[in-house]
Design a protein around this motif. Structure first.
Motif, mmCIF file in Angstrom:
data_model
loop_
_atom_site.group_PDB
_atom_site.id
_atom_site.type_symbol
_atom_site.label_atom_id
_atom_site.label_comp_id
_atom_site.label_asym_id
_atom_site.label_seq_id
_atom_site.Cartn_x
_atom_site.Cartn_y
_atom_site.Cartn_z
ATOM 1 N N VAL A 205 0.835 -1.201 0.000
ATOM 2 C CA VAL A 205 0.000 0.000 0.000
ATOM 3 C C VAL A 205 0.871 1.252 0.000
ATOM 4 N N ASN A 206 1.968 1.229 0.730
ATOM 5 C CA ASN A 206 2.865 2.386 0.778
ATOM 6 C C ASN A 206 3.561 2.633 -0.552
ATOM 7 N N LEU A 207 3.725 1.577 -1.327
ATOM 8 C CA LEU A 207 4.310 1.763 -2.659
ATOM 9 C C LEU A 207 3.353 2.535 -3.568
ATOM 10 N N VAL A 208 2.045 2.304 -3.391
ATOM 11 C CA VAL A 208 1.050 3.011 -4.201
ATOM 12 C C VAL A 208 0.846 4.424 -3.682
ATOM 13 N N TRP A 209 0.699 4.548 -2.358
ATOM 14 C CA TRP A 209 0.534 5.871 -1.725
ATOM 15 C C TRP A 209 1.659 6.063 -0.709
ATOM 16 N N PRO A 210 2.780 6.587 -1.122
ATOM 17 C CA PRO A 210 3.928 6.738 -0.214
ATOM 18 C C PRO A 210 3.580 7.584 1.012
ATOM 19 N N GLY A 211 3.954 7.056 2.172
ATOM 20 C CA GLY A 211 3.748 7.784 3.416
ATOM 21 C C GLY A 211 2.374 7.669 4.021
ATOM 22 N N ILE A 212 1.483 6.863 3.412
ATOM 23 C CA ILE A 212 0.134 6.755 3.968
ATOM 24 C C ILE A 212 0.140 6.030 5.314
ATOM 25 N N TRP A 213 1.155 5.215 5.559
ATOM 26 C CA TRP A 213 1.279 4.505 6.833
ATOM 27 C C TRP A 213 2.742 4.468 7.245
ATOM 28 N N ASP A 214 3.082 5.175 8.321
ATOM 29 C CA ASP A 214 4.466 5.220 8.782
ATOM 30 C C ASP A 214 4.495 5.424 10.296
ATOM 31 N N PRO A 215 4.298 4.368 11.083
ATOM 32 C CA PRO A 215 4.284 4.517 12.545
ATOM 33 C C PRO A 215 5.629 4.898 13.140
ATOM 34 N N ALA A 216 6.707 4.782 12.362
ATOM 35 C CA ALA A 216 8.021 5.137 12.886
ATOM 36 C C ALA A 216 8.185 6.641 13.051
ATOM 37 N N THR A 217 7.487 7.428 12.234
ATOM 38 C CA THR A 217 7.614 8.884 12.292
ATOM 39 C C THR A 217 6.295 9.595 12.568
ATOM 40 N N ASN A 218 5.175 8.929 12.339
ATOM 41 C CA ASN A 218 3.865 9.539 12.541
ATOM 42 C C ASN A 218 3.288 9.056 13.864
ATOM 43 N N GLY A 219 3.068 9.978 14.806
ATOM 44 C CA GLY A 219 2.587 9.609 16.125
ATOM 45 C C GLY A 219 1.195 9.007 16.118
ATOM 46 N N THR A 220 0.313 9.542 15.274
ATOM 47 C CA THR A 220 -1.049 9.002 15.193
ATOM 48 C C THR A 220 -1.043 7.569 14.693
ATOM 49 N N HIS A 221 -0.234 7.303 13.674
ATOM 50 C CA HIS A 221 -0.125 5.937 13.152
ATOM 51 C C HIS A 221 0.422 4.986 14.214
ATOM 52 N N ALA A 222 1.414 5.447 14.970
ATOM 53 C CA ALA A 222 2.000 4.602 16.018
ATOM 54 C C ALA A 222 0.973 4.273 17.096
ATOM 55 N N LEU A 223 0.186 5.257 17.496
ATOM 56 C CA LEU A 223 -0.833 5.015 18.518
ATOM 57 C C LEU A 223 -1.902 4.063 17.999
ATOM 58 N N ILE A 224 -2.310 4.215 16.750
ATOM 59 C CA ILE A 224 -3.284 3.298 16.153
ATOM 60 C C ILE A 224 -2.738 1.875 16.130
ATOM 61 N N MET A 225 -1.464 1.728 15.808
ATOM 62 C CA MET A 225 -0.851 0.408 15.757
ATOM 63 C C MET A 225 -0.894 -0.272 17.128
ATOM 64 N N VAL A 226 -0.569 0.467 18.183
ATOM 65 C CA VAL A 226 -0.572 -0.110 19.525
ATOM 66 C C VAL A 226 -2.000 -0.434 19.964
ATOM 67 N N PRO B 138 6.766 7.790 18.362
ATOM 68 C CA PRO B 138 7.765 8.851 18.169
ATOM 69 C C PRO B 138 7.419 10.133 18.924
ATOM 70 N N ILE B 139 8.410 10.705 19.566
ATOM 71 C CA ILE B 139 8.312 11.961 20.320
ATOM 72 C C ILE B 139 7.194 11.872 21.361
ATOM 73 N N GLY B 140 7.126 10.753 22.071
ATOM 74 C CA GLY B 140 6.165 10.604 23.149
ATOM 75 C C GLY B 140 4.726 10.444 22.729
ATOM 76 N N SER B 141 4.466 10.163 21.475
ATOM 77 C CA SER B 141 3.085 10.095 20.984
ATOM 78 C C SER B 141 2.357 8.840 21.449
ATOM 79 N N THR B 142 3.068 7.812 21.918
ATOM 80 C CA THR B 142 2.430 6.607 22.457
ATOM 81 C C THR B 142 2.745 6.431 23.938
ATOM 82 N N GLU B 143 3.161 7.491 24.581
ATOM 83 C CA GLU B 143 3.499 7.441 25.999
ATOM 84 C C GLU B 143 2.226 7.560 26.832
ATOM 85 N N VAL B 144 1.804 6.461 27.420
ATOM 86 C CA VAL B 144 0.630 6.448 28.288
ATOM 87 C C VAL B 144 1.089 6.556 29.736
ATOM 88 N N MET B 145 0.143 6.553 30.664
ATOM 89 C CA MET B 145 0.466 6.827 32.059
ATOM 90 C C MET B 145 1.455 5.821 32.643
#
Length: 294
Positions: A139-160, A241-248
Motif C-alpha cells: 500500500v505504501n508503494l502506491v501511496w507513499p507515506g500513507i502509513w508510517d508509525p516510525a515517524t507519525n505519532g497518530t499511526h504509532a498510537l493506532i498500531m498499539v 515517536p516523540i512521546g506520541s504513544t506514551e501512556v500513564m
C-alpha cells in the motif's frame, strides 16, 4: 443448611494461607507502602536520603502539561482498544452461540490470542504493520507515506491500539460466549416464533440479558489498558515517536527508571493506583448492584 469447616489446630489455617499472604505482602503491600513514602518525599537518585516535601511531588505532576497529555492519550487508548476488542469479541461470540458449522473449532481458536505473552504479540504486530513489508508495504508503494508509525505519532498510537485490542479479544470472547449460553433457549425461540430476525433478537433479547457481563468487561478492559499496556508499548514503540504513544504507565517507567525521578514517578503511580481503585469500586459497588437481568 450451611456447613462450615472448623480446625481444632488454630495454627494450621495460618500455615495454609501463609504463602499467599507472603506473596501479597512482598509484591503488593510493601511496594505500595514504598511508593506512598517516596510520593511524599524527595528521593535522591543514588540513594542519598529522603526529604519530606508533602504534596509538592503531586503539585509538580499536576502542573506538567506533558502529564495531562499522557492522561488524555491513556483515555483515548483505553476507550478505543476496549471498544474495538469488545465489539469484535461480541460478534464472534454471537456467531459461535448460533451453533453454525465449524463453531466448535472456532470456539477454541478464538481463545488462543489470550494465551500469548504481550511482548511476543507486540514484536509480531511490529513486523505485520511494518511500512516496508507485507500488505502495508504494498500500500505504501502506491501511496507513499500513507502509513508510517516510525515517524507519525497518530499511526504509532493506532498500531498499539490495534495490537492491544487483538490481544484482548480472546478474554472478552470467553465471557461473552458464557453470558450468551446462560440465556435460556426458550427466549430466543419465542422471539423467532414472533417473527423477529436474528439481528432483532440480538438487539432486543440477547444484549439486554448480557448487560452485567458487558459492563464487567467494560471496566476490566479499561483497567487492563491502564495497567497492562507497558509491554506492548515498550516492544513496539518505546513511547515514541516523540512521546506520541506514551501512556500513564509508560511515563512512570520513563521518569523513574530513565529519568531517575523516583519521587515524581511514585506520585504518578499513586494517581494511577487511585484511578484503578475507582474503576474497581464502580465495578463492585455500582455495576453489580444496578445492572440486573431483564
Amino acid at each position: 443448611m450451611e456447613r462450615r469447616a472448623y480446625y481444632r489446630n488454630r495454627v494450621l489455617p495460618w500455615l495454609l494461607v501463609a504463602p499467599q499472604l507472603l506473596l501479597v505482602l512482598v509484591f503488593f503491600y510493601w511496594p505500595t507502602s514504598q511508593a506512598l513514602y517516596w510520593a511524599f518525599t524527595l528521593e535522591q537518585p543514588w540513594g542519598g536520603g529522603n526529604e519530606w516535601v508533602g504534596f509538592d511531588n503531586f503539585s509538580a505532576v499536576f502542573s506538567d502539561s506533558r502529564y495531562w497529555a499522557t492522561v488524555v492519550r491513556s483515555a483515548v487508548y483505553g476507550v478505543s482498544a476496549t471498544a474495538i476488542s469488545m465489539v469484535i469479541a461480541l460478534t464472534l461470540a454471537l456467531f459461535v452461540d448460533r451453533g453454525l458449522r465449524g463453531t466448535k473449532l472456532f470456539q477454541s481458536v478464538f481463545i488462543w490470542p489470550y494465551a500469548l505473552a504481550a511482548p511476543v504479540v507486540g514484536v509480531a504486530f511490529r513486523f505485520i504493520l511494518s511500512p516496508e513489508a507485507g500488505m502495508v508495504g504494498a500500500v505504501n508503494l502506491v501511496w507513499p507515506g500513507i502509513w508510517d508509525p516510525a515517524t507519525n505519532g497518530t499511526h504509532a498510537l493506532i498500531m498499539v491500539i490495534i495490537c492491544h485490542a487483538w490481544l484482548s479479544i480472546g478474554y472478552n470472547f470467553v465471557f461473552f460466549l458464557a453470558g450468551l449460553q446462560m440465556i435460556p433457549r426458550s427466549i430466543s425461540e419465542a422471539g423467532a416464533m414472533d417473527g423477529a430476525r436474528p439481528a432483532r433478537r440480538m438487539l432486543d433479547l440477547q444484549l439486554p440479558l448480557i448487560a452485567p457481563t458487558t459492563f464487567f468487561l467494560l471496566i476490566m478492559n479499561i483497567i487492563s489498558t491502564f495497567t497492562d499496556s507497558f509491554a506492548l508499548i515498550d516492544t513496539m514503540t518505546e513511547g515514541g515517536p516523540i512521546g506520541s504513544t506514551e501512556v500513564m504507565v509508560y511515563k512512570i517507567y520513563e521518569n523513574g527508571f530513565k529519568g531517575l525521578d523516583y519521587s515524581g514517578a511514585a506520585a504518578q503511580s499513586i494517581v494511577l493506583m487511585l484511578i484503578v481503585i475507582a474503576l474497581t469500586f464502580v465495578q463492585f459497588k455500582w455495576v453489580e448492584r444496578r445492572i440486573h437481568y431483564a
